[in-house]
Design a protein around this motif. Structure first.
Motif, PDB file in Angstrom:
ATOM      1  N   GLU A   1      11.197   5.395   0.469  1.00  0.00           N
ATOM      2  CA  GLU A   1      12.156   6.496   0.406  1.00  0.00           C
ATOM      3  C   GLU A   1      13.569   5.995   0.692  1.00  0.00           C
ATOM      4  OE1 GLU A   1      14.201   9.814  -0.107  1.00  0.00           O
ATOM      5  OE2 GLU A   1      12.119   9.492  -0.705  1.00  0.00           O
ATOM      6  N   GLY A   2      13.714   5.063   1.634  1.00  0.00           N
ATOM      7  CA  GLY A   2      15.030   4.491   1.903  1.00  0.00           C
ATOM      8  C   GLY A   2      15.574   3.717   0.724  1.00  0.00           C
ATOM      9  N   VAL A   3      14.706   2.916   0.082  1.00  0.00           N
ATOM     10  CA  VAL A   3      15.120   2.166  -1.108  1.00  0.00           C
ATOM     11  C   VAL A   3      15.569   3.117  -2.210  1.00  0.00           C
ATOM     12  CG1 VAL A   3      14.326   0.643  -2.969  1.00  0.00           C
ATOM     13  CG2 VAL A   3      13.634   0.194  -0.598  1.00  0.00           C
ATOM     14  N   LEU A   4      14.773   4.152  -2.457  1.00  0.00           N
ATOM     15  CA  LEU A   4      15.078   5.100  -3.532  1.00  0.00           C
ATOM     16  C   LEU A   4      16.374   5.867  -3.257  1.00  0.00           C
ATOM     17  CD1 LEU A   4      11.480   6.486  -4.157  1.00  0.00           C
ATOM     18  CD2 LEU A   4      12.781   4.956  -5.648  1.00  0.00           C
ATOM     19  N   ALA A   5      16.616   6.198  -1.982  1.00  0.00           N
ATOM     20  CA  ALA A   5      17.848   6.922  -1.641  1.00  0.00           C
ATOM     21  C   ALA A   5      19.080   6.078  -1.960  1.00  0.00           C
ATOM     22  CB  ALA A   5      17.831   7.309  -0.166  1.00  0.00           C
TER      23      ALA A   5
ATOM     24  N   ASP B   1       4.521   1.193  14.783  1.00  0.00           N
ATOM     25  CA  ASP B   1       4.886   2.187  13.764  1.00  0.00           C
ATOM     26  C   ASP B   1       4.808   3.578  14.373  1.00  0.00           C
ATOM     27  OD1 ASP B   1       5.306   0.378  11.725  1.00  0.00           O
ATOM     28  OD2 ASP B   1       3.371   0.726  10.754  1.00  0.00           O
ATOM     29  N   ASP B   2       5.878   4.338  14.192  1.00  0.00           N
ATOM     30  CA  ASP B   2       5.873   5.739  14.574  1.00  0.00           C
ATOM     31  C   ASP B   2       5.715   6.551  13.300  1.00  0.00           C
ATOM     32  OD1 ASP B   2       6.003   8.032  16.051  1.00  0.00           O
ATOM     33  OD2 ASP B   2       8.197   8.084  16.141  1.00  0.00           O
ATOM     34  N   VAL B   3       4.560   7.180  13.141  1.00  0.00           N
ATOM     35  CA  VAL B   3       4.263   7.984  11.953  1.00  0.00           C
ATOM     36  C   VAL B   3       3.997   9.416  12.414  1.00  0.00           C
ATOM     37  CG1 VAL B   3       3.418   6.061  10.581  1.00  0.00           C
ATOM     38  CG2 VAL B   3       1.843   7.257  12.111  1.00  0.00           C
ATOM     39  N   PRO B   4       4.143  10.408  11.512  1.00  0.00           N
ATOM     40  CA  PRO B   4       4.046  11.805  11.935  1.00  0.00           C
ATOM     41  C   PRO B   4       2.757  12.157  12.678  1.00  0.00           C
ATOM     42  CG  PRO B   4       5.008  11.678   9.743  1.00  0.00           C
ATOM     43  CD  PRO B   4       4.584  10.285  10.102  1.00  0.00           C
ATOM     44  N   TRP B   5       1.623  11.591  12.256  1.00  0.00           N
ATOM     45  CA  TRP B   5       0.366  11.986  12.890  1.00  0.00           C
ATOM     46  C   TRP B   5       0.226  11.444  14.313  1.00  0.00           C
ATOM     47  CZ3 TRP B   5      -2.520   7.925  14.471  1.00  0.00           C
ATOM     48  CH2 TRP B   5      -2.456   6.728  13.762  1.00  0.00           C
ATOM     49  N   ALA B   6       1.065  10.451  14.691  1.00  0.00           N
ATOM     50  CA  ALA B   6       0.948   9.862  16.029  1.00  0.00           C
ATOM     51  C   ALA B   6       1.191  10.908  17.118  1.00  0.00           C
ATOM     52  CB  ALA B   6       1.923   8.705  16.186  1.00  0.00           C
ATOM     53  N   GLU B   7       2.099  11.851  16.872  1.00  0.00           N
ATOM     54  CA  GLU B   7       2.388  12.899  17.849  1.00  0.00           C
ATOM     55  C   GLU B   7       1.316  13.981  17.869  1.00  0.00           C
ATOM     56  OE1 GLU B   7       6.646  14.004  18.964  1.00  0.00           O
ATOM     57  OE2 GLU B   7       6.789  13.585  16.814  1.00  0.00           O
TER      58      GLU B   7
ATOM     59  N   GLY C   1      -1.284  -3.548  15.668  1.00  0.00           N
ATOM     60  CA  GLY C   1      -0.142  -4.122  14.968  1.00  0.00           C
ATOM     61  C   GLY C   1       0.433  -3.291  13.844  1.00  0.00           C
ATOM     62  N   GLY C   2      -0.176  -2.146  13.516  1.00  0.00           N
ATOM     63  CA  GLY C   2       0.326  -1.279  12.461  1.00  0.00           C
ATOM     64  C   GLY C   2      -0.362   0.072  12.534  1.00  0.00           C
ATOM     65  N   ASN C   3       0.110   1.044  11.728  1.00  0.00           N
ATOM     66  CA  ASN C   3      -0.429   2.398  11.859  1.00  0.00           C
ATOM     67  C   ASN C   3      -1.844   2.526  11.324  1.00  0.00           C
ATOM     68  OD1 ASN C   3      -0.247   3.729   8.965  1.00  0.00           O
ATOM     69  ND2 ASN C   3       1.684   2.657   9.238  1.00  0.00           N
ATOM     70  N   VAL C   4      -2.230   1.726  10.332  1.00  0.00           N
ATOM     71  CA  VAL C   4      -3.619   1.753   9.861  1.00  0.00           C
ATOM     72  C   VAL C   4      -4.553   1.245  10.956  1.00  0.00           C
ATOM     73  CG1 VAL C   4      -5.246   0.778   8.188  1.00  0.00           C
ATOM     74  CG2 VAL C   4      -2.990   1.555   7.429  1.00  0.00           C
ATOM     75  N   LEU C   5      -4.126   0.201  11.657  1.00  0.00           N
ATOM     76  CA  LEU C   5      -4.920  -0.335  12.760  1.00  0.00           C
ATOM     77  C   LEU C   5      -4.937   0.623  13.944  1.00  0.00           C
ATOM     78  CD1 LEU C   5      -3.462  -3.867  12.316  1.00  0.00           C
ATOM     79  CD2 LEU C   5      -5.915  -3.404  12.233  1.00  0.00           C
TER      80      LEU C   5
ATOM     81  N   ASP D   1       0.844  -1.198   0.000  1.00  0.00           N
ATOM     82  CA  ASP D   1       0.000   0.000   0.000  1.00  0.00           C
ATOM     83  C   ASP D   1       0.877   1.245   0.000  1.00  0.00           C
ATOM     84  OD1 ASP D   1      -1.856   1.995   0.370  1.00  0.00           O
ATOM     85  OD2 ASP D   1      -2.592   1.283   2.304  1.00  0.00           O
ATOM     86  N   LEU D   2       0.850   1.987  -1.099  1.00  0.00           N
ATOM     87  CA  LEU D   2       1.692   3.182  -1.200  1.00  0.00           C
ATOM     88  C   LEU D   2       1.172   4.330  -0.346  1.00  0.00           C
ATOM     89  CD1 LEU D   2       2.408   3.140  -5.029  1.00  0.00           C
ATOM     90  CD2 LEU D   2       4.063   2.766  -3.202  1.00  0.00           C
ATOM     91  N   THR D   3      -0.088   4.256   0.112  1.00  0.00           N
ATOM     92  CA  THR D   3      -0.623   5.317   0.964  1.00  0.00           C
ATOM     93  C   THR D   3      -0.293   5.094   2.436  1.00  0.00           C
ATOM     94  OG1 THR D   3      -2.783   4.255   1.336  1.00  0.00           O
ATOM     95  CG2 THR D   3      -2.542   5.597  -0.651  1.00  0.00           C
ATOM     96  N   ASP D   4       0.216   3.919   2.778  1.00  0.00           N
ATOM     97  CA  ASP D   4       0.609   3.626   4.152  1.00  0.00           C
ATOM     98  C   ASP D   4       1.904   4.374   4.467  1.00  0.00           C
ATOM     99  OD1 ASP D   4       2.110   2.178   6.298  1.00  0.00           O
ATOM    100  OD2 ASP D   4       0.326   0.915   6.305  1.00  0.00           O
ATOM    101  N   THR D   5       1.905   5.127   5.548  1.00  0.00           N
ATOM    102  CA  THR D   5       3.046   5.976   5.875  1.00  0.00           C
ATOM    103  C   THR D   5       4.330   5.173   6.066  1.00  0.00           C
ATOM    104  OG1 THR D   5       1.526   7.485   7.001  1.00  0.00           O
ATOM    105  CG2 THR D   5       3.873   7.781   7.425  1.00  0.00           C
TER     106      THR D   5
END
Length: 356
Positions: free
Chosen positions: A81-85, A299-305, A270-274, A70-74
């Motif tokens: 982004e790590g792979v592309l870098a 998962d630590d994603v920006p919206w968690a804070e 178990g994940g940020n969507v959940l 899922d490309l929309t999953d943070t």
């Protein structure tokens, strides 16, 4: 010029799935009738996968593929982004695809990448080992990340025991019999799910929580096994709930859990969507976090804070996992397969409180 037939064309003409065509053409398992029909259609359409195998064996450089559910999953965005870098630093082009968590779609994309002369592939797998057999047999260099392909199920299998054995193998421990539960044969980059879940459960128990639930989704076998191990026997199975991967399904699972078990006091998502689903469901049901229910999210994603209160999370290094996976796929050709396990971290914020 007439367009060359693809594996999808063969599948549609034969009336079978792409995964079935891949298995037949790579010598995998299929019924005699299905095999005959697929081979006949492949000949009729002049589909020649053997040329792909020859190109791969000649070590032709055809770039790098990346498949995520899922490309929309943070988290997967950070991973990509790590792979592309890493790929940029190596001058490698990357072909990016989203499987939607569907093994059939994953098999189709694997076939397309082979046809496009891509000879290195990083994947967060959705299908089982059979789905990936054609790519491996063709000589493609594959690195798995975040999770491993499921083993084909048999009547003798115990899914919980299989996941626990995988955790032990990744910890460098010998798994108990049967010996059929073997370590991964291909390189992989994983987060230390076992330590992360164990630390979260220990933290919640230290706050007095005893009825702790787990919200899981596709590919969370190792995480739920770690949760079962951390809470210990007997496990209250009503407190272990799964969604199918979509946001609607995750919300339904979280809402159903809260309504069916009002006695629970804490949830590990178990994940940020959940985790997002748990926050929304709690709000809809007027459950106060952490007064009525404590919440830990993997998962630590920006919206968690930005939540109120900010979410306590099990952070895994998504970008680093992507970078390391790209390093492995670029360097592992001809080398012995190995796994990399990266540490997780429990980041304590405001979503957990003492049990009342």
């Amino acid at each position: 010029m007439e367009k060359r037939a693809t594996i999808k064309d063969v599948a549609e003409a034969a009336g079978v799935g792409v995964a079935t065509v891949s298995r037949v053409l790579s010598g995998g398992s299929a019924s005699p009738r299905t095999r005959e029909r697929v081979l006949a259609v492949a000949a009729q359409l002049d589909y020649r996968p053997s040329a792909l195998g020859r190109n791969l064996r000649q070590r032709r450089t055809g770039g790098m593929g990346l498949l995520v559910p899922d490309l929309t999953d943070t988290f997967y965005a950070q991973f990509a982004e790590g792979v592309l870098a890493c790929a940029r630093s190596a001058g490698e082009p990357v072909v990016l695809g989203s499987t939607g968590g569907d093994p059939e779609q994953e098999a189709e994309l694997i076939g397309m990448l082979l046809e496009q002369s891509v000879d290195r592939l990083i994947a967060v797998p959705s299908g089982d080992e059979d789905t990936w057999a054609p790519a491996v047999r063709a000589g493609m260099t594959v690195v798995f990340a975040d999770r491993l392909p499921a083993r084909p199920f048999s009547e003798d299998d115990d899914p919980a025991a299989t996941a626990v054995n995988d955790l032990m193998l990744l910890d460098g421990l010998a798994a108990p019999p049967p010996a059929a539960h073997r370590p991964p044969e291909l390189p992989s980059v994983l987060a230390d799910d076992r330590a992360g879940i164990r630390t979260a459960v220990r933290y919640l128990r230290g706050l007095g929580h005893r009825r702790i639930a787990f919200l899981g989704g596709p590919g969370h076998d190792r995480r739920v096994a770690a949760f079962r191990e951390a809470v210990g026997a007997p496990v209250d199975e009503e407190l272990v709930v799964f969604g199918t991967g979509s946001r609607d399904s995750a919300y339904a699972a979280a809402s159903g859990l809260f309504q069916s078990r009002p006695d629970l006091s804490a949830v590990v998502a178990g994940g940020n969507v959940l985790g997002e689903a748990a926050v929304l469901a709690a709000r809809e049901l007027d459950l106060r976090v952490p007064r009525d229910v404590s919440l830990v999210m993997y998962d630590d994603v920006p919206w968690a804070e930005l939540c109120s209160p900010p979410l306590t999370v099990i952070a895994q290094p998504g970008r680093d996992m992507g970078y390391r996976a790209a390093e492995l796929v670029l360097r592992s050709g001809g080398r012995r397969a190995r796994s990399v396990v990266l540490p997780t971290e429990l980041i304590i914020r405001g979503s957990c409180g003492p049990h009342r």
